[in-house]
Design an enzyme around this catalytic site. Structure first.
Site, mmCIF file in Angstrom:
data_model
loop_
_atom_site.group_PDB
_atom_site.id
_atom_site.type_symbol
_atom_site.label_atom_id
_atom_site.label_comp_id
_atom_site.label_asym_id
_atom_site.label_seq_id
_atom_site.Cartn_x
_atom_site.Cartn_y
_atom_site.Cartn_z
ATOM 1 N N TYR A 1 24.903 -25.267 54.194
ATOM 2 C CA TYR A 1 25.092 -26.311 53.196
ATOM 3 C C TYR A 1 25.320 -27.655 53.905
ATOM 4 C CZ TYR A 1 25.288 -22.325 50.075
ATOM 5 O OH TYR A 1 24.977 -21.180 49.390
ATOM 6 N N GLN B 1 37.414 -23.754 47.104
ATOM 7 C CA GLN B 1 36.503 -24.053 48.204
ATOM 8 C C GLN B 1 35.604 -25.208 47.780
ATOM 9 O OE1 GLN B 1 32.900 -21.667 49.244
ATOM 10 N NE2 GLN B 1 34.074 -21.106 51.080
ATOM 11 N N SER C 1 37.421 -13.107 48.814
ATOM 12 C CA SER C 1 36.500 -14.078 49.389
ATOM 13 C C SER C 1 35.767 -14.856 48.294
ATOM 14 C CB SER C 1 35.478 -13.338 50.263
ATOM 15 O OG SER C 1 34.876 -14.200 51.190
ATOM 16 N N PRO C 2 35.371 -16.109 48.570
ATOM 17 C CA PRO C 2 34.596 -16.868 47.578
ATOM 18 C C PRO C 2 33.308 -16.139 47.204
ATOM 19 C CG PRO C 2 35.356 -18.315 49.344
ATOM 20 C CD PRO C 2 35.653 -16.905 49.779
ATOM 21 N N ARG D 1 35.769 -23.237 56.437
ATOM 22 C CA ARG D 1 34.845 -22.123 56.686
ATOM 23 C C ARG D 1 33.687 -22.628 57.542
ATOM 24 N NH1 ARG D 1 32.369 -17.247 52.992
ATOM 25 N NH2 ARG D 1 34.481 -16.519 53.361
ATOM 26 N N ARG E 1 32.621 -7.878 48.375
ATOM 27 C CA ARG E 1 32.054 -6.747 47.630
ATOM 28 C C ARG E 1 33.096 -5.698 47.236
ATOM 29 N NH1 ARG E 1 27.883 -8.490 50.890
ATOM 30 N NH2 ARG E 1 25.885 -8.787 49.842
#
Length: 806
Positions: free
Chosen positions: A612, A531, A452-453, A660, A754
């Site tokens: 964002y 991304q 994942s980013p 996303r 993580r």
């Protein structure tokens, strides 16, 4: 203890004295109370009374139950082996009586569209609720508990004055909880399905789930045996024999509220409801009738309390918490509460410490069960989403709905059933689901794992450096099918922090080219994606470890957003974007996409999540515009879709694009799950190849419902309603989770962050732990010697052959 001169309060049992009024936190009574009041004669209340009396025979325990003990609701109850072990240790007499009455079985049958799939190896134990209450009632009587059936308990305030401890086991509608609502701070959530608790006079030979697709909508039956058939022949189909010949089963019929109304169940007498349910599920019942002591349709309510005790009053069982019947944990939790409360009273120096310890021990266990129960009930609420799945996959999906039963778990229980699901999914022999390939446009991912980013906040003037090379390169070498960059910003003003990477200069593009070249050359078969995004109102902040979302102390740059709303108090107020600036931004995204293509990225993801810039247009909480870019969802979608189209126009046709989104804002008035489906549909219609389904981070006052795989239900819903591939994210931590989500059809790819920080070779280690060695997880040649876990400890010690007695 109260002073001898205190006069008894009105209604105080003879021989007791009144206790002074007290405030909860200040009360310090004995940890081994001499006088105990138990309110409620269900399993939790009766078992608590029995345990407390058994531990201290001279203790005075009084139990009030407002209904007669020979009356009960429901029919059968299920207890786990874990709970039975606790009962056996605490009171063998109760355990022996339960064991003599139990019905045990191992199979689960899932019947859908005329096909039955059986999964073995589960291990259930059930008995009649009436028998359970009789056993506990007898035990309480034998121990000397003062039982007061068909008697309303005195007000809890009075009981608290006249007893050392008051145990409120008065159920889901607890009067005690309501009396002290300001202290317990309960939250009661009413859910979407109606259900009817019934019984039939024969014993199912498995836990049975049956689905009925009617003209009014989808209905479901949950059934399980709770009484053995008597010895001798008895019919397996046809009219029911008497209960003592054919055993008995609990049957629960459940459906969405709108289905219930469309079918007219809200307008017919209760007995007619029972008869109609028997007709709808005649095949499952073999034509037998259903019966009910109280045929009332019910809506399940989840009860959560912030606190469980107040002074010397403590909540237990359904008064403190409820868990949906589809996970069979209500009685189990109440019995475990009783065991824990009794143990804490024995172990702690005073009552306050005992009740605190009780809460600390039980709350995490109950919260975990409630999360599983919530996932299960929501699965059944959304059952209509899954009815078109192939029957075997549907059965697997149902069995793993709570996320407590998993792919690996089922494989151990029934390898035949699980192997059939894997073959239907398309797994080559010996290949776990996570290592099956997936094709998106011209890109074939060799497995379903995505790194994942993850923002590193370590770029200099937007240029990725050695840390980016090592971070992304290491995870590419670690075996993931797709490695994603952090959010790469399309302009200097679009950065979140001064350390954010960009793609707005040729120098930045060349630095990214160094990284993609390394991945393609050193980790062949691994794809790398970029991304693209813009910070919007969440920009010009400090590095994460210096103060996440906190404004820079100096050197700030101006912010822009859909509307002039600061992210949180103290944040910079952004400028609302006008038409000319919107055009500029589209060009910036397109220019960055062109640089990304030339830099060698295999996939591009447009970041429309987490508050964002583009996410800010989608959410009604952050978009207050009155022009063509604000208002209803179709107008809020307009600018993000314009940006997507501009990027898609320059991004190579054969390379896939994903988007996303935040599928919920976790805040009132924000994006809903229904909105998320429409957002996904819109992007898919414009050419998105998959939707990366995240949640939240849109507003600062969000209230997420964290838990294992907590965001995956949103991906699941989008996949089935919008009919678009999805990437699931959010607390997916094990390869077993990944396999389970894929095989159940809830996701097409799983993104993990993580776990890849903890172990850059997470995917390769997952392959090794599953004994897989194939094209879905290829060890780099220099690392191949590490494809087996290193040995630890001695391996040459002789086996012990004889045991010598001293």
């Amino acid at each position: 203890m109260a002073g001898a001169l205190n006069m008894p309060a009105p209604g105080t049992p003879p021989g007791t004295t009144a206790r002074p009024a007290h405030d909860g936190p200040a009360y310090d009574g004995p940890a081994r109370p001499a006088r105990v009041a138990v309110v409620g004669g269900g399993p939790g209340g009766l078992y608590t009374a029995a345990l407390l009396k058994r531990r201290a025979p001279d203790r005075r325990v009084t139990l009030w139950e407002r209904t007669p003990f020979d009356r009960t609701f429901g029919f059968g109850v299920v207890l786990s082996d874990e709970t039975l072990g606790g009962i056996e240790h605490a009171d063998p007499a109760v355990h022996d009586a339960l064991r003599r009455n139990f019905v045990r079985w191992n199979d689960v049958d899932v019947v859908h569209r005329g096909t039955r799939h059986t999964c073995e190896g589960h291990g259930f134990a059930a008995l009649a609720r009436k028998h359970l209450l009789e056993i506990l009632h007898t035990r309480c009587h034998d121990l000397g508990v003062d039982l007061r059936p068909h008697t309303e308990a005195p007000p809890v305030e009075r009981l608290a004055r006249t007893h050392d401890l008051v145990v409120a086991a008065d159920g889901v509608h607890s009067a005690t909880r309501e009396t002290y609502a300001r202290v317990f701070r309960p939250q009661v959530t009413t859910h979407r399905c109606r259900y009817l608790w019934l019984a039939t006079d024969f014993a199912f030979d498995a836990f049975r789930f049956e689905i009925a697709e009617t003209e009014h909508g989808v209905m479901q039956l949950h059934g399980y045996p709770y009484a053995h058939p008597s010895p001798g022949p008895h019919p397996s189909t046809g009219p029911a024999g008497p209960p003592d010949r054919s055993g008995a089963s609990t049957v629960i019929v459940e459906m969405r509220e709108e289905v219930w109304r469309a079918a007219g169940f809200d307008r017919v007498p209760p007995r007619e409801s029972v008869e109609r349910c028997a007709e709808i599920f005649a095949d499952a019942l073999g034509g037998r009738p259903l019966r009910s002591d109280d045929p009332a349709w019910t809506t399940f309510r989840t009860v959560v309390n912030e606190r469980w005790s107040h002074g010397n009053v403590v909540l237990l069982g359904d008064a403190a918490h409820t868990a949906h019947f589809s996970v069979g944990s209500g009685t189990k939790l109440a019995v475990e509460d009783a065991l824990a409360l009794t143990a804490c009273l024995e172990e702690q120096p005073d009552l306050r410490a005992a009740l605190t310890a009780y809460e600390e021990e039980r709350k995490p266990v109950v919260a975990s069960t409630q999360r599983a129960a919530r996932a299960s009930l929501e699965w059944f609420e959304n059952l209509a989403l899954y009815v078109d799945q192939p029957p075997r996959r549907f059965a697997f999906n149902l069995l793993t709905r709570s996320r407590r039963v998993t792919h690996d778990n089922l494989r151990l229980r029934d390898a035949r059933f699980t192997g059939g699901v894997e073959r239907e999914f398309g797994c080559p022999p010996g290949t776990p689901p996570m290592f099956t390939p997936l094709r998106l446009r011209g890109l074939t991912l060799r497995n379903r794992v995505v790194v994942s980013p993850m923002d590193l906040y370590s770029a200099a003037d937007g240029v990725p450096g050695d840390l980016h090379l090592v971070h992304l390169g290491a995870r590419a070498l670690g075996g993931a099918g797709l490695v994603m960059t952090e959010m790469v910003c399309v302009s200097p003003e679009g950065r979140i922090t001064p350390g954010c990477a960009g793609l707005y200069t040729g120098r930045q593009a060349e630095a990214w080219r160094r990284i993609t070249r390394f991945v393609h050359e050193r980790a062949p078969g691994t794809a790398i994606g970029v991304q693209l995004g813009h910070s919007g109102r969440k920009g010009s902040t400090r590095l994460m470890w210096e103060g996440m979302d906190e404004p820079l102390p100096d050197g700030n740059w101006p912010l822009v957003a859909a509307s002039p709303l600061p992210y949180k108090p103290g944040s910079q107020v952004p400028r609302e974007l006008g038409r000319a600036r919107l055009t500029d931004l589209r060009h910036q995204f397109a220019a960055a996409a062109g640089r990304a293509a030339r830099a060698g990225f295999d996939l591009l993801e447009l970041h429309c999540a987490h508050g964002y810039l583009l996410s800010g247009f989608l959410s009604p909480l952050t978009n207050r515009r009155t022009d063509a870019y604000g208002g209803p969802l179709e107008r809020r979608l307009r600018f993000p879709l314009e940006v997507f189209d501009a990027v898609r126009a320059v991004w190579p046709e054969e390379r896939p694009m994903t988007v996303r989104i935040s599928a919920t804002d976790w805040a009132d008035g924000g994006t809903t799950a229904e909105d998320a489906v429409e957002i996904a549909r819109a992007f898919a219609a414009h050419g998105a190849d998959a939707i990366d389904v995240s949640t939240g981070q849109v507003v600062a006052d969000e209230e997420p419902e964290y838990g294992r795989s907590y965001q995956t239900p949103f991906a699941d819903r989008i996949r089935h309603e919008a009919r678009v591939p999805v990437i699931a994210v959010g607390a997916i931590s094990s390869w077993d989770d990944v396999n389970s989500l894929l095989l159940a059809g809830r996701a097409d790819l799983c993104a993990l962050a993580r776990p890849h920080l903890y172990d850059p070779h997470w995917t390769l280690h997952a392959a090794a732990e599953q004994g897989y060695d194939g094209p879905g997880a290829v060890w780099p040649a220099p690392y191949r010697a590490g494809s087996r876990p290193p040995r630890t400890g001695r391996a040459d010690a002789p086996k012990q052959r004889l045991t010598l007695e001293s």
